[in-house]
Design an enzyme around this catalytic site. Structure first.
Site, mmCIF file in Angstrom:
data_model
loop_
_atom_site.group_PDB
_atom_site.id
_atom_site.type_symbol
_atom_site.label_atom_id
_atom_site.label_comp_id
_atom_site.label_asym_id
_atom_site.label_seq_id
_atom_site.Cartn_x
_atom_site.Cartn_y
_atom_site.Cartn_z
ATOM 1 N N CYS A 1 0.965 -1.068 -0.238
ATOM 2 C CA CYS A 1 0.475 -0.367 -0.116
ATOM 3 C C CYS A 1 0.959 1.757 -0.037
ATOM 4 O O CYS A 1 0.228 2.698 -0.130
ATOM 5 C CB CYS A 1 -0.974 0.063 1.553
ATOM 6 S SG CYS A 1 -0.195 0.145 2.664
ATOM 7 N N CYS B 1 -1.314 -3.795 7.409
ATOM 8 C CA CYS B 1 -1.895 -2.340 8.809
ATOM 9 C C CYS B 1 -1.077 -3.305 10.074
ATOM 10 O O CYS B 1 -0.314 -2.360 10.678
ATOM 11 C CB CYS B 1 -2.827 -1.876 8.760
ATOM 12 S SG CYS B 1 -3.790 -2.460 7.008
HETATM 13 FE FE1 FES Z 1 -1.843 0.635 4.033
HETATM 14 FE FE2 FES Z 1 -3.064 0.257 6.387
HETATM 15 S S1 FES Z 1 -4.051 -0.279 3.835
HETATM 16 S S2 FES Z 1 -0.942 0.725 6.366
#
Ligand code: FES
Length: 179
Positions: A35, A109
């Site tokens: 992400c 996360c």
């Molecule tokens: Fe990247 Fe939660 S979406 S840390």
């Protein structure tokens, strides 16, 4: 809103232990390649009544999502008083346990928080399950002007690539949604 969402919202509204620690004994950073989020954790140690080296306190900064903020908030409270070995035994799920079970798409996360904590405690480049961690910086180097997390993500001179990050401050109500 589910109980998990409610607890995350509460932690994000009033995150605990947010910010740099100027007198930290260790600092570690982890990033999620999936992400693009980043999290840095500072740790201060003390000796407990049994003479063991334990975590006195931990603080964090992150470009991560609301789940990462919430997990980091509860994790910094959870690790206080633990030895390094005890803290290293904690998985991302353990660190997030007071929030409740995270859905599969949000497990990384919590692993981001785990990675930053491991980076700080181990002082090596052991990868987090979800990404990578940077080598531990000495507190002296950190306090002597090494880049803050914000500085770390300024585009390099001449770079056309902009970091995919948004700074979040306590009480920031226009934070991106956690979708
Ligand atoms: Fe990247 Fe939660 S979406 S840390």
């Amino acid at each position: 809103m589910s109980d998990l969402q409610q607890r995350i919202a509460e932690a994000v509204a009033q995150p605990k232990n947010l910010g740099e620690m100027s007198d930290a004994d260790a600092v570690g950073t982890a990033g999620s390649e999936g992400c693009g989020d980043m999290l840095r954790m500072w740790v201060k140690f003390r000796q407990d009544a049994q003479g063991r080296k334990v975590i006195d306190r931990a603080t964090f900064q992150t470009f991560g999502c609301e789940t990462a903020i919430a997990v980091a908030s509860v994790a910094t409270e959870l690790v206080a008083g633990k030895t390094i070995a005890e803290a290293l035994d904690l998985s991302g799920a353990d660190l997030a346990s007071s929030l409740g079970a995270l859905p599969p798409m949000k497990i990384h996360c919590a692993q981001l928080v785990e990675g930053a904590l491991r980076s700080a405690l181990q002082g090596d480049s052991a990868p987090a399950a979800s990404g990578h961690s940077e080598k531990q910086q000495s507190p002296a180097a950190h306090t002597a002007g090494s880049p803050t997390l914000r500085d770390s993500f300024k585009p390099a001179e001449g770079s056309v690539r902009k970091p995919n990050i948004v700074f979040k401050q306590p009480g920031n109500t226009d934070a991106p949604s956690d979708s």
